[in-house]
Motif scaffolding. Structure first.
Motif, PDB file in Angstrom:
ATOM      1  N   GLN A 279      17.115 -10.075  -8.102  1.00 20.81           N
ATOM      2  CA  GLN A 279      17.404 -10.278  -9.334  1.00 20.81           C
ATOM      3  C   GLN A 279      16.609  -9.815 -10.449  1.00 20.81           C
ATOM      4  OE1 GLN A 279      17.648 -14.627  -9.977  1.00 20.81           O
ATOM      5  NE2 GLN A 279      18.837 -15.145  -7.946  1.00 20.81           N
ATOM      6  N   ILE A 280      15.597  -9.335 -10.259  1.00 25.65           N
ATOM      7  CA  ILE A 280      14.917  -8.758 -11.788  1.00 25.65           C
ATOM      8  C   ILE A 280      15.817  -7.427 -12.004  1.00 25.65           C
ATOM      9  CG2 ILE A 280      13.428  -7.220 -10.083  1.00 25.65           C
ATOM     10  CD1 ILE A 280      12.597  -8.919 -13.548  1.00 25.65           C
ATOM     11  N   GLU A 281      16.594  -6.820 -11.228  1.00 26.35           N
ATOM     12  CA  GLU A 281      17.304  -5.778 -11.394  1.00 26.35           C
ATOM     13  C   GLU A 281      18.331  -6.045 -12.534  1.00 26.35           C
ATOM     14  OE1 GLU A 281      16.509  -2.732 -10.872  1.00 26.35           O
ATOM     15  OE2 GLU A 281      15.165  -2.832  -9.298  1.00 26.35           O
ATOM     16  N   CYS A 282      19.095  -7.506 -12.463  1.00 25.85           N
ATOM     17  CA  CYS A 282      19.799  -7.960 -13.274  1.00 25.85           C
ATOM     18  C   CYS A 282      19.294  -7.950 -14.491  1.00 25.85           C
ATOM     19  CB  CYS A 282      20.362  -9.029 -12.795  1.00 25.85           C
ATOM     20  SG  CYS A 282      21.225  -9.121 -11.167  1.00 25.85           S
ATOM     21  N   TRP A 283      18.054  -8.347 -14.736  1.00 28.47           N
ATOM     22  CA  TRP A 283      17.291  -8.620 -15.999  1.00 28.47           C
ATOM     23  C   TRP A 283      17.166  -7.200 -16.565  1.00 28.47           C
ATOM     24  CZ3 TRP A 283      12.860  -7.112 -18.245  1.00 28.47           C
ATOM     25  CH2 TRP A 283      12.538  -7.553 -19.442  1.00 28.47           C
ATOM     26  N   PHE A 284      16.627  -6.210 -15.811  1.00 28.62           N
ATOM     27  CA  PHE A 284      16.559  -4.813 -16.394  1.00 28.62           C
ATOM     28  C   PHE A 284      17.892  -4.360 -16.882  1.00 28.62           C
ATOM     29  CE2 PHE A 284      12.873  -3.978 -13.083  1.00 28.62           C
ATOM     30  CZ  PHE A 284      11.999  -4.415 -13.946  1.00 28.62           C
ATOM     31  N   SER A 285      18.869  -4.641 -16.342  1.00 26.89           N
ATOM     32  CA  SER A 285      20.168  -4.314 -16.965  1.00 26.89           C
ATOM     33  C   SER A 285      20.463  -5.005 -18.280  1.00 26.89           C
ATOM     34  CB  SER A 285      21.358  -4.811 -16.164  1.00 26.89           C
ATOM     35  OG  SER A 285      22.489  -4.337 -16.507  1.00 26.89           O
ATOM     36  N   ILE A 286      20.216  -6.254 -18.532  1.00 25.80           N
ATOM     37  CA  ILE A 286      20.161  -6.896 -19.865  1.00 25.80           C
ATOM     38  C   ILE A 286      19.130  -6.331 -20.692  1.00 25.80           C
ATOM     39  CG2 ILE A 286      19.339  -9.026 -20.981  1.00 25.80           C
ATOM     40  CD1 ILE A 286      20.279 -10.631 -18.428  1.00 25.80           C
ATOM     41  N   LEU A 287      18.058  -5.973 -20.593  1.00 26.06           N
ATOM     42  CA  LEU A 287      16.990  -5.165 -21.271  1.00 26.06           C
ATOM     43  C   LEU A 287      17.515  -3.964 -21.872  1.00 26.06           C
ATOM     44  CD1 LEU A 287      14.121  -4.966 -22.372  1.00 26.06           C
ATOM     45  CD2 LEU A 287      13.658  -3.627 -20.413  1.00 26.06           C
ATOM     46  N   VAL A 288      18.231  -3.062 -20.900  1.00 29.33           N
ATOM     47  CA  VAL A 288      18.918  -1.553 -21.268  1.00 29.33           C
ATOM     48  C   VAL A 288      19.832  -1.843 -22.171  1.00 29.33           C
ATOM     49  CG1 VAL A 288      19.940   0.282 -20.409  1.00 29.33           C
ATOM     50  CG2 VAL A 288      18.225  -0.588 -19.155  1.00 29.33           C
ATOM     51  N   ARG A 289      20.802  -2.981 -22.078  1.00 34.71           N
ATOM     52  CA  ARG A 289      22.013  -3.097 -22.936  1.00 34.71           C
ATOM     53  C   ARG A 289      21.747  -3.773 -24.135  1.00 34.71           C
ATOM     54  NH1 ARG A 289      24.129  -5.986 -18.301  1.00 34.71           N
ATOM     55  NH2 ARG A 289      24.180  -7.740 -19.381  1.00 34.71           N
ATOM     56  N   ARG A 290      20.707  -4.468 -24.281  1.00 39.45           N
ATOM     57  CA  ARG A 290      20.197  -5.324 -25.356  1.00 39.45           C
ATOM     58  C   ARG A 290      19.017  -4.575 -26.234  1.00 39.45           C
ATOM     59  NH1 ARG A 290      21.003 -11.488 -25.708  1.00 39.45           N
ATOM     60  NH2 ARG A 290      23.068 -11.661 -24.012  1.00 39.45           N
ATOM     61  N   LEU A 291      18.523  -3.529 -25.495  1.00 34.23           N
ATOM     62  CA  LEU A 291      17.250  -2.980 -26.387  1.00 34.23           C
ATOM     63  C   LEU A 291      17.156  -1.558 -26.404  1.00 34.23           C
ATOM     64  CD1 LEU A 291      14.753  -3.442 -28.076  1.00 34.23           C
ATOM     65  CD2 LEU A 291      13.660  -3.879 -26.165  1.00 34.23           C
ATOM     66  N   LEU A 292      17.206  -1.039 -24.898  1.00 32.04           N
ATOM     67  CA  LEU A 292      17.107   0.366 -24.736  1.00 32.04           C
ATOM     68  C   LEU A 292      18.366   1.124 -24.575  1.00 32.04           C
ATOM     69  CD1 LEU A 292      14.336  -0.298 -21.829  1.00 32.04           C
ATOM     70  CD2 LEU A 292      14.034   0.008 -24.373  1.00 32.04           C
ATOM     71  N   ASN A 293      19.239   0.894 -25.487  1.00 33.50           N
ATOM     72  CA  ASN A 293      20.705   1.501 -25.624  1.00 33.50           C
ATOM     73  C   ASN A 293      20.569   2.742 -26.398  1.00 33.50           C
ATOM     74  OD1 ASN A 293      21.111   0.482 -28.341  1.00 33.50           O
ATOM     75  ND2 ASN A 293      21.408  -1.397 -27.153  1.00 33.50           N
ATOM     76  N   LYS A 294      21.732   3.420 -26.588  1.00 34.66           N
ATOM     77  CA  LYS A 294      21.834   4.564 -27.269  1.00 34.66           C
ATOM     78  C   LYS A 294      21.705   4.400 -28.782  1.00 34.66           C
ATOM     79  CE  LYS A 294      24.329   7.263 -23.778  1.00 34.66           C
ATOM     80  NZ  LYS A 294      23.269   8.076 -23.684  1.00 34.66           N
ATOM     81  N   ARG A 295      21.717   3.035 -29.235  1.00 32.04           N
ATOM     82  CA  ARG A 295      21.608   3.022 -30.824  1.00 32.04           C
ATOM     83  C   ARG A 295      19.790   2.857 -31.007  1.00 32.04           C
ATOM     84  NH1 ARG A 295      25.509  -1.427 -33.095  1.00 32.04           N
ATOM     85  NH2 ARG A 295      25.123  -0.629 -34.879  1.00 32.04           N
TER      86      ARG A 295
END
Length: 334
Positions: A279-295
């Motif tokens: 389940q932590i992998e699901c949260w890592f995905s949230i982290l990438v989408r909301r913070l570590l994205n291309k913007r």
């Protein structure tokens, strides 16, 4: 009309569907939206000059993606036509012992299902792993803001400022991200430090950690931590020597010890290549989408580390909740 035919490109039905999905996807990156829009416009017969005017971009950009599509089309057609079983690597683990594989999958799913009841009795279930290669990139120039009829335009050139990482656990019942260790390294001692910090949040309770079979998750240091935390009375002969004898002899013997349900701190391992069970992998995905994205744009290695820490604090305060885990371990139902 002859000029338009020159610029027109062709798609199969499936290729067109994929491009339309990327164009209209709410989470599609901007550059993928632009490229798929260009290709679909070329497919409708528009010229690069017309597309450049409509999208406020350079004619060469549209021409470049037309040429790339034409060059790639034969290979894309071949991949589409070949047997899907030839493209299994990233989708499926290489199962050598099917009975063991199903048992491990079932064990993780049953643990998630039991987590709320275990929590009430003083046992905490955590999902733990590392996320590496978090790049600190800064755009060379500021983005041009959105205008009526125009998307935001970002500078594609960037500067690198190093990489970092994070070791984190997520409480399966509360959804809280616990004791994150945000730093570039992920040694076995780093992992033990993180596990120790999580356990110290509730030092008198029992703890179960779901994690993968990385060597640092089955280390000598972790075995010694579990012994010390559980105040287990083991003599040196039983403990043994790494690579030679006893509990410490090999990863297999250490894994068997760390899985022991009698211990107050124990580990449950996901099968190889089954990160989707963690389940932590699901949260890592949230982290990438909301913070570590291309913007995002970070001017130093420390900048994303600080932002991640801030995001975790915000997440734990306002967003944390248990995931609704519906998969029960049965890989195929008829």
């Amino acid at each position: 009309m002859g000029k338009r035919i020159k610029h027109t490109i062709a798609f199969t039905e499936k290729q067109k569907q994929v491009l339309e999905t990327m164009k209209n996807g709410s989470h599609s990156p901007l550059h993928m939206i632009q490229r798929s829009t260009i290709l679909l416009s070329l497919g409708e017969g528009r010229t690069p000059s017309e597309i450049a005017r409509e999208m406020d971009t350079e004619r060469n950009t549209a021409a470049k993606w037309r040429n790339r599509w034409i060059a790639a089309k034969p290979e894309l057609d071949r991949i589409e036509q070949e047997n899907p079983r030839q493209s299994r690597y990233w989708l499926n683990p290489n199962i050598t012992d099917e009975a063991t594989f199903h048992k491990e999958v079932q064990q993780v799913c049953e643990l998630y299902d039991a987590a709320p009841r275990l929590y009430e009795s003083g046992t905490h279930v955590h999902s733990s792993d590392e996320m590496t290669g978090i790049q600190a990139l800064s755009h060379k120039h500021e983005a041009l803001p959105m205008l009526p009829g125009k998307v935001e335009r970002r500078e594609f050139e960037y500067e690198r400022h190093g990489t970092s990482g994070i070791i984190a656990s997520r409480h399966v019942v509360t959804g809280q991200v616990e004791a994150p260790l945000i730093q570039p390294t992920r040694t076995e001692l780093d992992f033990v430090q993180h596990i120790s910090q999580v356990v110290m949040l509730h030092p008198d309770d029992r703890h179960i950690f779901v994690t993968d079979k990385l060597n640092t998750h089955q280390s000598e240091s972790l075995v010694r931590f579990v012994i010390a935390q559980g105040k287990l009375d083991l003599d040196e002969e039983t403990l043994g020597v790494k690579g030679k004898s006893g509990i410490l002899k090999s990863m297999a013997t250490r894994k068997a010890f760390l899985e022991n349900p009698a211990h107050p701190v124990r580990f449950v391992y996901t099968p190889k290549h089954c990160s989707w069970l963690n389940q932590i992998e699901c949260w890592f995905s949230i982290l990438v989408r909301r913070l570590l994205n291309k913007r995002s744009s970070f001017s130093s290695k420390e900048a994303p580390e600080a932002r991640i820490a801030q995001f975790i604090l915000y997440y734990n305060t306002h967003l944390a909740k248990p995931f609704k885990w519906t998969f029960d371990g049965n890989l195929l139902k008829v």
